[in-house]
Design a protein around this motif. Structure first.
Motif, PDB file in Angstrom:
ATOM      1  N   ARG A 257       0.882  -1.187  -0.126  1.00  0.00           N
ATOM      2  CA  ARG A 257      -0.163   0.005  -0.036  1.00  0.00           C
ATOM      3  C   ARG A 257       1.051   1.407  -0.137  1.00  0.00           C
ATOM      4  NH1 ARG A 257      -4.034   0.531   0.955  1.00  0.00           N
ATOM      5  NH2 ARG A 257      -4.174   0.992  -1.234  1.00  0.00           N
ATOM      6  N   TYR A 262       0.706   0.464   7.319  1.00  0.00           N
ATOM      7  CA  TYR A 262       0.221  -0.860   7.170  1.00  0.00           C
ATOM      8  C   TYR A 262       1.097  -1.654   7.485  1.00  0.00           C
ATOM      9  CZ  TYR A 262      -4.109   0.758   4.611  1.00  0.00           C
ATOM     10  OH  TYR A 262      -5.075   1.473   4.533  1.00  0.00           O
ATOM     11  N   VAL A 266      -3.088  -6.726   4.179  1.00  0.00           N
ATOM     12  CA  VAL A 266      -3.460  -5.465   3.235  1.00  0.00           C
ATOM     13  C   VAL A 266      -4.518  -6.150   2.264  1.00  0.00           C
ATOM     14  CG1 VAL A 266      -1.429  -4.029   3.482  1.00  0.00           C
ATOM     15  CG2 VAL A 266      -1.061  -5.787   1.657  1.00  0.00           C
ATOM     16  N   GLY A 284      -6.469  -2.718   5.300  1.00  0.00           N
ATOM     17  CA  GLY A 284      -5.507  -3.426   5.972  1.00  0.00           C
ATOM     18  C   GLY A 284      -5.293  -3.251   7.255  1.00  0.00           C
ATOM     19  N   TYR A 286      -3.142  -2.102  10.871  1.00  0.00           N
ATOM     20  CA  TYR A 286      -2.245  -0.942  11.035  1.00  0.00           C
ATOM     21  C   TYR A 286      -2.053  -1.067  12.626  1.00  0.00           C
ATOM     22  CZ  TYR A 286      -6.573   1.492  11.382  1.00  0.00           C
ATOM     23  OH  TYR A 286      -7.803   1.900  11.792  1.00  0.00           O
ATOM     24  N   ALA A 301      -7.511  -2.188  12.487  1.00  0.00           N
ATOM     25  CA  ALA A 301      -7.505  -2.665  11.050  1.00  0.00           C
ATOM     26  C   ALA A 301      -8.696  -1.707  10.605  1.00  0.00           C
ATOM     27  CB  ALA A 301      -7.401  -4.174  10.831  1.00  0.00           C
TER      28      ALA A 301
END
Length: 421
Positions: A257, A262, A266, A284, A286, A301
RNA sequence: GUGAGUGUAGCUCAGUCAGGUAGAGCGCCGGAUUGUGGUUCCGGUGGUCGUGGGUUCGAACCCCAUCACUCACCCCA
Protein backbone atom coordinates in the motif's frame (compact mmCIF):
# COMPACT_ATOMS: atom_id res chain seq x y z
CA UNK A 1 -15.49 40.00 -15.86
CA UNK A 2 -13.98 36.56 -15.51
CA UNK A 3 -16.44 33.76 -15.11
CA UNK A 4 -16.22 32.10 -11.74
CA UNK A 5 -15.92 28.35 -11.85
CA UNK A 6 -15.29 25.54 -9.42
CA UNK A 7 -11.74 24.89 -8.35
CA UNK A 8 -10.02 22.28 -10.48
CA UNK A 9 -10.83 18.73 -9.50
CA UNK A 10 -13.69 19.81 -7.21
CA UNK A 11 -17.02 18.62 -8.53
CA UNK A 12 -20.56 19.82 -7.92
CA UNK A 13 -23.12 17.12 -7.28
CA UNK A 14 -26.28 18.46 -8.92
CA UNK A 15 -29.87 17.68 -7.85
CA UNK A 16 -30.16 15.17 -10.69
CA UNK A 17 -27.27 13.17 -9.27
CA UNK A 18 -27.90 13.33 -5.53
CA UNK A 19 -30.52 10.53 -5.46
CA UNK A 20 -27.97 7.94 -6.53
CA UNK A 21 -25.55 9.21 -3.91
CA UNK A 22 -28.22 8.96 -1.25
CA UNK A 23 -29.13 5.45 -2.37
CA UNK A 24 -25.48 4.42 -2.16
CA UNK A 25 -24.93 6.04 1.23
CA UNK A 26 -28.08 4.43 2.63
CA UNK A 27 -27.03 0.99 1.41
CA UNK A 28 -23.59 1.36 2.96
CA UNK A 29 -25.04 2.45 6.29
CA UNK A 30 -27.43 -0.47 6.47
CA UNK A 31 -24.61 -2.97 6.02
CA UNK A 32 -22.21 -1.19 8.40
CA UNK A 33 -24.87 -0.95 11.08
CA UNK A 34 -25.72 -4.62 10.68
CA UNK A 35 -22.14 -5.38 11.75
CA UNK A 36 -22.54 -2.89 14.61
CA UNK A 37 -20.08 -0.32 13.34
CA UNK A 38 -20.98 3.09 14.77
CA UNK A 39 -20.66 6.34 12.89
CA UNK A 40 -18.00 8.84 13.87
CA UNK A 41 -17.92 12.37 12.45
CA UNK A 42 -14.53 13.97 12.17
CA UNK A 43 -13.04 17.35 11.25
CA UNK A 44 -11.95 17.90 7.68
CA UNK A 45 -8.93 19.89 8.80
CA UNK A 46 -6.22 18.42 11.00
CA UNK A 47 -2.75 19.48 12.00
CA UNK A 48 -0.32 18.70 9.21
CA UNK A 49 1.88 16.78 11.60
CA UNK A 50 -0.81 14.14 12.11
CA UNK A 51 -0.57 13.07 8.49
CA UNK A 52 3.20 13.34 8.30
CA UNK A 53 3.49 11.04 11.30
CA UNK A 54 0.87 8.50 10.24
CA UNK A 55 0.77 8.26 6.45
CA UNK A 56 4.53 8.59 6.30
CA UNK A 57 6.86 11.51 5.57
CA UNK A 58 8.24 9.75 2.52
CA UNK A 59 4.95 9.00 0.79
CA UNK A 60 3.66 10.83 -2.27
CA UNK A 61 0.48 11.76 -0.46
CA UNK A 62 2.36 13.70 2.18
CA UNK A 63 5.11 15.00 -0.09
CA UNK A 64 3.20 16.35 -3.02
CA UNK A 65 -0.53 15.85 -2.70
CA UNK A 66 -1.71 17.53 0.49
CA UNK A 67 -3.62 20.79 0.71
CA UNK A 68 -1.58 22.41 3.44
CA UNK A 69 -1.87 25.99 4.63
CA UNK A 70 -1.06 28.26 7.52
CA UNK A 71 -3.81 29.28 9.86
CA UNK A 72 -4.08 32.86 11.09
CA UNK A 73 -2.01 31.92 14.11
CA UNK A 74 0.67 30.31 11.95
CA UNK A 75 -0.37 26.77 12.71
CA UNK A 76 0.30 24.37 9.84
CA UNK A 77 -2.98 22.69 8.89
CA UNK A 78 -4.02 20.23 6.19
CA UNK A 79 -7.26 19.22 4.49
CA UNK A 80 -7.44 15.53 5.29
CA UNK A 81 -6.18 13.32 2.42
CA UNK A 82 -7.68 10.20 4.07
CA UNK A 83 -9.73 9.30 7.09
CA UNK A 84 -7.80 6.82 9.19
CA UNK A 85 -5.33 9.23 10.79
CA UNK A 86 -8.02 11.61 12.02
CA UNK A 87 -10.09 8.71 13.26
CA UNK A 88 -7.24 7.32 15.34
CA UNK A 89 -6.46 10.81 16.64
CA UNK A 90 -10.06 11.34 17.73
CA UNK A 91 -10.44 7.99 19.47
CA UNK A 92 -7.13 8.53 21.23
CA UNK A 93 -7.95 12.08 22.25
CA UNK A 94 -11.25 11.00 23.79
CA UNK A 95 -9.97 7.87 25.44
CA UNK A 96 -12.08 5.46 23.39
CA UNK A 97 -9.07 3.52 22.16
CA UNK A 98 -8.58 2.01 25.60
CA UNK A 99 -12.25 1.49 26.32
CA UNK A 100 -12.38 -1.98 24.85
CA UNK A 101 -12.84 -3.02 21.23
CA UNK A 102 -14.20 -0.30 18.95
CA UNK A 103 -15.84 -0.53 15.58
CA UNK A 104 -16.49 2.79 13.85
CA UNK A 105 -17.21 4.07 10.38
CA UNK A 106 -17.05 7.51 8.79
CA UNK A 107 -17.83 9.20 5.54
CA UNK A 108 -16.97 12.46 3.91
CA UNK A 109 -14.73 14.38 1.55
CA UNK A 110 -10.99 13.81 1.27
CA UNK A 111 -8.54 16.06 -0.57
CA UNK A 112 -5.52 15.24 -2.65
CA UNK A 113 -3.82 17.55 -5.12
CA UNK A 114 -3.49 15.14 -8.03
CA UNK A 115 -4.08 15.61 -11.73
CA UNK A 116 -7.78 14.86 -12.22
CA UNK A 117 -8.83 12.02 -14.48
CA UNK A 118 -11.47 9.32 -14.57
CA UNK A 119 -12.20 8.13 -11.03
CA UNK A 120 -9.80 10.63 -9.53
CA UNK A 121 -10.73 14.10 -8.36
CA UNK A 122 -9.09 16.44 -5.90
CA UNK A 123 -12.07 16.43 -3.58
CA UNK A 124 -13.46 12.92 -3.40
CA UNK A 125 -15.67 11.00 -1.02
CA UNK A 126 -14.81 7.97 1.03
CA UNK A 127 -16.64 5.71 3.39
CA UNK A 128 -14.30 3.95 5.75
CA UNK A 129 -14.52 1.52 8.63
CA UNK A 130 -11.96 1.08 11.38
CA UNK A 131 -11.69 -1.48 14.18
CA UNK A 132 -9.48 -1.17 17.26
CA UNK A 133 -8.34 -3.43 20.03
CA UNK A 134 -8.68 -6.77 18.23
CA UNK A 135 -5.57 -8.73 17.54
CA UNK A 136 -6.57 -11.88 15.71
CA UNK A 137 -7.33 -12.43 12.05
CA UNK A 138 -11.08 -12.50 12.83
CA UNK A 139 -11.44 -8.74 12.54
CA UNK A 140 -9.51 -8.73 9.25
CA UNK A 141 -11.96 -11.31 7.98
CA UNK A 142 -14.95 -9.37 9.31
CA UNK A 143 -13.86 -6.20 7.53
CA UNK A 144 -13.55 -8.09 4.28
CA UNK A 145 -16.95 -9.70 4.80
CA UNK A 146 -18.44 -6.24 5.37
CA UNK A 147 -17.07 -5.19 2.00
CA UNK A 148 -18.33 -8.34 0.32
CA UNK A 149 -21.80 -7.77 1.76
CA UNK A 150 -21.74 -4.18 0.53
CA UNK A 151 -20.96 -5.37 -3.01
CA UNK A 152 -23.81 -7.83 -2.73
CA UNK A 153 -26.22 -5.17 -1.51
CA UNK A 154 -25.25 -2.88 -4.38
CA UNK A 155 -25.29 -5.61 -7.00
CA UNK A 156 -21.64 -5.06 -7.90
CA UNK A 157 -20.07 -8.06 -9.61
CA UNK A 158 -16.88 -8.90 -11.40
CA UNK A 159 -14.49 -7.32 -8.95
CA UNK A 160 -11.41 -9.02 -7.52
CA UNK A 161 -10.15 -9.18 -3.97
CA UNK A 162 -6.39 -9.02 -3.83
CA UNK A 163 -4.74 -10.06 -0.63
CA UNK A 164 -1.24 -9.89 0.80
CA UNK A 165 0.62 -9.79 4.06
CA UNK A 166 3.37 -7.28 4.69
CA UNK A 167 4.44 -9.01 7.90
CA UNK A 168 5.57 -7.12 10.95
CA UNK A 169 7.16 -3.72 10.53
CA UNK A 170 10.46 -5.35 11.38
CA UNK A 171 10.07 -8.06 8.76
CA UNK A 172 9.01 -5.45 6.25
CA UNK A 173 12.06 -3.38 7.07
CA UNK A 174 14.49 -6.22 6.49
CA UNK A 175 12.65 -7.17 3.30
CA UNK A 176 13.00 -3.61 2.14
CA UNK A 177 16.77 -3.93 2.48
CA UNK A 178 16.75 -7.21 0.61
CA UNK A 179 14.74 -5.67 -2.20
CA UNK A 180 16.84 -2.53 -2.44
CA UNK A 181 19.98 -4.64 -2.64
CA UNK A 182 18.49 -6.74 -5.41
CA UNK A 183 17.19 -3.78 -7.39
CA UNK A 184 20.35 -1.73 -6.91
CA UNK A 185 22.31 -4.59 -8.45
CA UNK A 186 20.10 -4.17 -11.52
CA UNK A 187 19.96 -0.40 -11.40
CA UNK A 188 20.69 -0.13 -15.12
CA UNK A 189 17.42 -1.89 -15.99
CA UNK A 190 15.25 0.37 -13.88
CA UNK A 191 13.19 3.23 -15.31
CA UNK A 192 13.33 6.78 -13.99
CA UNK A 193 10.34 6.40 -11.66
CA UNK A 194 11.70 3.26 -10.14
CA UNK A 195 15.10 4.77 -9.47
CA UNK A 196 13.37 7.58 -7.63
CA UNK A 197 11.30 5.10 -5.64
CA UNK A 198 14.40 3.11 -4.74
CA UNK A 199 15.01 5.89 -2.22
CA UNK A 200 11.49 6.88 -1.28
CA UNK A 201 9.33 3.77 -1.38
CA UNK A 202 11.07 0.74 -2.91
CA UNK A 203 8.19 -1.66 -2.23
CA UNK A 204 6.04 0.25 -4.68
CA UNK A 205 8.39 -0.70 -7.49
CA UNK A 206 6.79 -4.14 -7.26
CA UNK A 207 3.54 -2.47 -8.31
CA UNK A 208 5.03 -0.90 -11.44
CA UNK A 209 2.99 -1.12 -14.64
CA UNK A 210 6.03 -0.81 -16.86
CA UNK A 211 6.11 -4.05 -18.90
CA UNK A 212 9.86 -3.70 -19.36
CA UNK A 213 10.30 -4.17 -15.63
CA UNK A 214 8.18 -7.28 -15.23
CA UNK A 215 11.02 -9.73 -15.71
CA UNK A 216 13.12 -7.97 -13.13
CA UNK A 217 10.22 -7.83 -10.68
CA UNK A 218 9.45 -11.50 -11.18
CA UNK A 219 13.01 -12.32 -10.21
CA UNK A 220 12.89 -10.20 -7.06
CA UNK A 221 12.79 -11.84 -3.65
CA UNK A 222 9.19 -12.39 -2.56
CA UNK A 223 7.76 -10.48 0.36
CA UNK A 224 5.80 -13.50 1.50
CA UNK A 225 9.02 -15.53 1.87
CA UNK A 226 10.48 -13.10 4.32
CA UNK A 227 7.59 -12.30 6.64
CA UNK A 228 7.83 -13.37 10.27
CA UNK A 229 6.29 -16.60 11.55
CA UNK A 230 3.55 -14.91 13.58
CA UNK A 231 2.42 -12.86 10.62
CA UNK A 232 2.43 -15.92 8.42
CA UNK A 233 0.20 -17.67 10.95
CA UNK A 234 -2.11 -14.67 11.09
CA UNK A 235 -2.31 -14.64 7.31
CA UNK A 236 -3.12 -18.35 7.18
CA UNK A 237 -5.89 -17.89 9.76
CA UNK A 238 -7.40 -15.10 7.69
CA UNK A 239 -7.37 -17.26 4.58
CA UNK A 240 -9.09 -20.08 6.48
CA UNK A 241 -11.88 -17.74 7.55
CA UNK A 242 -12.32 -16.35 4.04
CA UNK A 243 -12.35 -19.85 2.56
CA UNK A 244 -14.92 -20.99 5.10
CA UNK A 245 -17.17 -18.08 4.15
CA UNK A 246 -16.83 -18.51 0.43
CA UNK A 247 -14.96 -15.28 -0.20
CA UNK A 248 -12.82 -15.54 -3.29
CA UNK A 249 -9.45 -13.83 -3.29
CA UNK A 250 -6.19 -13.73 -5.12
CA UNK A 251 -2.95 -13.62 -3.21
CA UNK A 252 -0.81 -10.92 -4.72
CA UNK A 253 2.68 -10.81 -3.19
CA UNK A 254 3.28 -7.53 -5.00
CA UNK A 255 0.38 -5.74 -3.36
CA UNK A 256 1.87 -3.05 -1.16
CA UNK A 257 0.00 0.00 0.00
CA UNK A 258 1.05 3.57 -0.54
CA UNK A 259 0.56 4.51 3.09
CA UNK A 260 3.32 3.64 5.52
CA UNK A 261 1.19 2.61 8.46
CA UNK A 262 0.10 -0.79 7.21
CA UNK A 263 1.47 -4.07 8.49
CA UNK A 264 0.41 -7.70 8.11
CA UNK A 265 -2.86 -7.94 6.16
CA UNK A 266 -3.39 -5.62 3.22
CA UNK A 267 -6.17 -5.97 0.69
CA UNK A 268 -7.59 -4.21 -2.30
CA UNK A 269 -10.82 -4.69 -4.25
CA UNK A 270 -10.19 -3.90 -7.89
CA UNK A 271 -12.12 -3.66 -11.12
CA UNK A 272 -10.97 -3.54 -14.72
CA UNK A 273 -13.95 -1.44 -15.80
CA UNK A 274 -12.75 1.98 -14.69
CA UNK A 275 -9.61 2.51 -16.70
CA UNK A 276 -6.48 3.25 -14.76
CA UNK A 277 -8.18 3.82 -11.41
CA UNK A 278 -9.05 0.24 -10.65
CA UNK A 279 -9.01 0.26 -6.85
CA UNK A 280 -12.48 0.84 -5.43
CA UNK A 281 -11.77 -0.18 -1.86
CA UNK A 282 -8.61 -0.91 0.06
CA UNK A 283 -7.44 -1.46 3.58
CA UNK A 284 -5.52 -3.58 5.98
CA UNK A 285 -4.06 -3.82 9.41
CA UNK A 286 -2.14 -1.00 11.08
CA UNK A 287 -1.10 -2.26 14.50
CA UNK A 288 1.59 0.37 15.05
CA UNK A 289 -0.31 3.50 14.06
CA UNK A 290 -1.73 4.24 17.49
CA UNK A 291 1.80 4.19 18.91
CA UNK A 292 3.04 6.44 16.13
CA UNK A 293 0.40 8.99 17.00
CA UNK A 294 1.33 8.85 20.65
CA UNK A 295 -0.86 6.19 22.24
CA UNK A 296 -0.23 2.79 23.74
CA UNK A 297 0.17 -0.08 21.31
CA UNK A 298 -3.31 -1.04 20.08
CA UNK A 299 -4.08 -3.49 17.30
CA UNK A 300 -6.16 -1.95 14.52
CA UNK A 301 -7.47 -2.57 11.02
CA UNK A 302 -9.75 -0.87 8.54
CA UNK A 303 -10.66 -0.06 4.99
CA UNK A 304 -11.85 2.85 2.88
CA UNK A 305 -13.84 2.88 -0.31
CA UNK A 306 -14.06 5.56 -3.00
CA UNK A 307 -17.67 6.50 -3.57
CA UNK A 308 -17.18 8.13 -6.99
CA UNK A 309 -15.57 4.96 -8.24
CA UNK A 310 -18.33 2.78 -6.85
CA UNK A 311 -20.94 5.01 -8.48
CA UNK A 312 -19.08 4.86 -11.76
CA UNK A 313 -19.06 1.09 -11.47
CA UNK A 314 -22.80 1.05 -10.77
CA UNK A 315 -23.37 3.10 -13.90
CA UNK A 316 -21.26 0.66 -15.89
CA UNK A 317 -23.51 -2.16 -14.81
CA UNK A 318 -26.56 -0.18 -15.95
CA UNK A 319 -28.14 0.57 -12.56
CA UNK A 320 -30.33 3.67 -12.50
CA UNK A 321 -31.49 5.71 -9.56
CA UNK A 322 -34.88 7.41 -9.72
CA UNK A 323 -34.92 11.15 -9.21
CA UNK A 324 -37.31 12.53 -6.59
CA UNK A 325 -40.39 13.89 -8.34
CA UNK A 326 -43.35 15.52 -6.58
CA UNK A 327 -46.50 13.42 -6.25
CA UNK A 328 -48.81 16.42 -6.37
CA UNK A 329 -48.52 19.69 -8.29
CA UNK A 330 -50.80 22.49 -7.16
CA UNK A 331 -52.06 24.68 -10.00
CA UNK A 332 -53.22 28.13 -8.84
CA UNK A 333 -54.60 30.70 -11.26
CA UNK A 334 -55.40 34.19 -10.00
CA UNK A 335 -54.45 36.08 -6.86
CA UNK A 336 -57.33 34.66 -4.80
CA UNK A 337 -56.37 31.11 -5.73
CA UNK A 338 -52.75 31.71 -4.77
CA UNK A 339 -53.87 33.18 -1.49
CA UNK A 340 -56.14 30.38 -0.41
CA UNK A 341 -53.94 27.79 -2.16
CA UNK A 342 -50.98 28.56 0.06
CA UNK A 343 -53.06 28.23 3.20
CA UNK A 344 -54.60 25.01 1.92
CA UNK A 345 -51.16 23.57 1.16
CA UNK A 346 -49.84 24.45 4.61
CA UNK A 347 -52.81 22.65 6.18
CA UNK A 348 -52.08 19.60 3.99
CA UNK A 349 -48.47 19.58 5.15
CA UNK A 350 -49.68 19.68 8.75
CA UNK A 351 -52.01 16.75 8.13
CA UNK A 352 -49.63 14.68 6.00
CA UNK A 353 -46.00 15.14 7.09
CA UNK A 354 -43.54 14.56 4.26
CA UNK A 355 -46.13 15.00 1.51
CA UNK A 356 -44.24 15.70 -1.73
CA UNK A 357 -46.42 18.62 -2.84
CA UNK A 358 -45.09 21.22 -5.26
CA UNK A 359 -46.81 24.61 -5.43
CA UNK A 360 -46.79 26.41 -8.73
CA UNK A 361 -44.96 29.70 -8.35
CA UNK A 362 -44.68 32.42 -10.94
CA UNK A 363 -48.20 32.90 -12.27
CA UNK A 364 -49.33 32.10 -15.80
CA UNK A 365 -52.53 30.62 -17.16
CA UNK A 366 -53.91 27.13 -16.77
CA UNK A 367 -52.21 25.98 -19.94
CA UNK A 368 -48.70 26.89 -18.93
CA UNK A 369 -49.20 25.71 -15.37
CA UNK A 370 -50.34 22.32 -16.61
CA UNK A 371 -47.31 22.08 -18.84
CA UNK A 372 -45.12 22.57 -15.81
CA UNK A 373 -47.18 20.15 -13.77
CA UNK A 374 -46.65 17.51 -16.43
CA UNK A 375 -42.94 18.26 -16.69
CA UNK A 376 -42.50 18.03 -12.92
CA UNK A 377 -43.33 14.35 -13.05
CA UNK A 378 -46.17 14.72 -10.56
CA UNK A 379 -48.92 12.11 -10.61
CA UNK A 380 -51.77 14.44 -9.79
CA UNK A 381 -52.57 18.10 -10.29
CA UNK A 382 -54.52 19.89 -7.56
CA UNK A 383 -56.39 22.66 -9.33
CA UNK A 384 -57.44 25.95 -7.79
CA UNK A 385 -59.05 28.72 -9.87
CA UNK A 386 -61.62 31.37 -9.16
CA UNK A 387 -64.50 28.83 -9.32
CA UNK A 388 -62.87 26.51 -6.79
CA UNK A 389 -62.09 29.32 -4.39
CA UNK A 390 -65.70 30.50 -4.60
CA UNK A 391 -67.09 27.03 -3.93
CA UNK A 392 -64.40 25.99 -1.42
CA UNK A 393 -63.42 23.01 -3.56
CA UNK A 394 -60.37 21.59 -5.34
CA UNK A 395 -60.17 19.67 -8.60
CA UNK A 396 -57.94 16.59 -8.62
CA UNK A 397 -56.65 15.62 -12.01
CA UNK A 398 -54.67 12.43 -12.61
CA UNK A 399 -51.77 13.29 -14.94
CA UNK A 400 -50.46 9.80 -15.62
CA UNK A 401 -53.69 7.98 -16.43
CA UNK A 402 -56.74 8.68 -18.59
CA UNK A 403 -59.00 8.91 -15.54
CA UNK A 404 -61.28 11.96 -15.34
CA UNK A 405 -60.59 14.83 -13.01
CA UNK A 406 -62.96 15.17 -10.07
CA UNK A 407 -63.99 17.66 -7.45
CA UNK A 408 -63.60 17.43 -3.66
CA UNK A 409 -64.23 19.97 -0.95
CA UNK A 410 -61.19 21.52 0.68
CA UNK A 411 -62.17 19.77 3.93
CA UNK A 412 -62.12 16.39 2.19
CA UNK A 413 -58.85 17.01 0.40
CA UNK A 414 -56.41 15.68 3.03
CA UNK A 415 -58.37 12.45 3.36
CA UNK A 416 -58.55 12.07 -0.42
CA UNK A 417 -54.78 12.61 -0.80
CA UNK A 418 -54.09 10.02 1.88
CA UNK A 419 -56.23 7.62 -0.11
CA UNK A 420 -54.21 8.34 -3.29
CA UNK A 421 -50.88 7.89 -1.53
C1' G B 1 4.31 16.94 -11.71
C1' U B 2 4.83 14.74 -17.42
C1' G B 3 2.38 13.69 -22.18
C1' A B 4 -1.85 13.63 -25.61
C1' G B 5 -6.89 15.12 -26.98
C1' U B 6 -11.06 18.47 -26.39
C1' G B 7 -13.55 23.46 -25.37
C1' U B 8 -19.18 26.79 -30.49
C1' A B 9 -26.81 28.38 -27.59
C1' G B 10 -29.40 25.73 -21.14
C1' C B 11 -28.08 20.36 -23.41
C1' U B 12 -25.96 17.15 -27.64
C1' C B 13 -23.21 18.57 -31.62
C1' A B 14 -22.11 20.52 -37.07
C1' G B 15 -18.94 24.44 -39.03
C1' U B 16 -12.04 24.32 -38.20
C1' C B 17 -8.91 20.52 -43.26
C1' A B 18 -8.74 24.91 -48.05
C1' G B 19 -9.78 32.31 -42.94
C1' G B 20 -14.99 36.14 -45.68
C1' U B 21 -18.22 39.08 -39.10
C1' A B 22 -22.39 31.86 -36.60
C1' G B 23 -26.01 26.68 -37.74
C1' A B 24 -29.12 22.06 -36.49
C1' G B 25 -31.79 19.03 -33.13
C1' C B 26 -33.52 19.03 -28.25
C1' G B 27 -34.94 22.55 -24.44
C1' C B 28 -37.23 27.19 -23.07
C1' C B 29 -41.34 31.03 -24.11
C1' G B 30 -45.89 31.98 -26.81
C1' G B 31 -50.01 30.59 -30.13
C1' A B 32 -53.69 26.91 -32.73
C1' U B 33 -61.43 30.99 -30.54
C1' U B 34 -58.88 32.92 -24.32
C1' G B 35 -60.20 27.06 -17.25
C1' U B 36 -56.48 21.83 -18.70
C1' G B 37 -50.63 19.12 -19.69
C1' G B 38 -48.45 14.88 -22.28
C1' U B 39 -48.87 14.02 -29.39
C1' U B 40 -48.95 17.38 -33.71
C1' C B 41 -48.55 22.14 -36.28
C1' C B 42 -46.98 27.41 -36.31
C1' G B 43 -44.09 31.41 -34.35
C1' G B 44 -40.38 33.28 -31.02
C1' U B 45 -36.10 33.31 -27.50
C1' G B 46 -31.40 32.12 -27.50
C1' G B 47 -23.92 32.22 -28.28
C1' U B 48 -18.43 38.88 -26.95
C1' C B 49 -17.32 30.47 -30.65
C1' G B 50 -13.37 28.91 -22.71
C1' U B 51 -10.15 33.45 -21.72
C1' G B 52 -6.11 36.87 -23.20
C1' G B 53 -2.73 38.23 -26.86
C1' G B 54 -0.70 37.84 -32.00
C1' U B 55 -0.80 37.27 -37.63
C1' U B 56 -4.33 39.29 -41.36
C1' C B 57 -8.00 44.13 -45.02
C1' G B 58 -10.78 40.27 -42.38
C1' A B 59 -10.14 34.82 -37.35
C1' A B 60 -14.84 30.04 -34.31
C1' C B 61 -11.00 28.50 -38.05
C1' C B 62 -3.89 30.00 -38.33
C1' C B 63 0.08 31.08 -34.17
C1' C B 64 1.35 31.86 -28.81
C1' A B 65 -0.10 31.93 -23.79
C1' U B 66 -3.59 30.69 -20.10
C1' C B 67 -7.83 28.21 -17.70
C1' A B 68 -11.01 24.01 -17.55
C1' C B 69 -12.49 19.10 -18.94
C1' U B 70 -11.07 14.11 -20.78
C1' C B 71 -7.48 10.08 -21.18
C1' A B 72 -2.72 7.91 -20.13
C1' C B 73 1.85 8.16 -16.98
C1' C B 74 2.31 8.88 -11.87
C1' C B 75 -0.55 8.27 -7.42
C1' C B 76 -4.46 5.93 -5.02
C1' A B 77 -10.02 5.12 -3.00
Amino acid sequence: MEKLQAVRGMHDTLPGETPKWQLLEDALQVVLHSYCYREIRLPIIEKTELFARSIGAGTDIVNKEMYTFQDRNDELLTLRPEGTAGCVRALLQHGLIYAGPQRVWYQGPMFRHERPQQGRQRQFYQVGAEAFGMEGAEIDAELILVCARIWGALGIEGITLQLNSLGSHRARHSYRKLLVDYLSAHRGELDEDSIRRLETNPLRILDSKNPALQGLIDGAPSLLDSIDAESAEHFAALQDLLDANGVEYKINPRLVRGLDYYNRTVFEWTTDKLGAQGAICAGGRYDDLVTQIGGRATPAAGFAMGLERILALLECSGAEAVAGAPRFYQVMVGADAVNSGFRLAERLRDDIPGLPLLLHCGGGGFKSQFKKADKSGAEYALILGADEVASNTVLIKPLRTDAEQYKVTQEQLAAEIKRLL
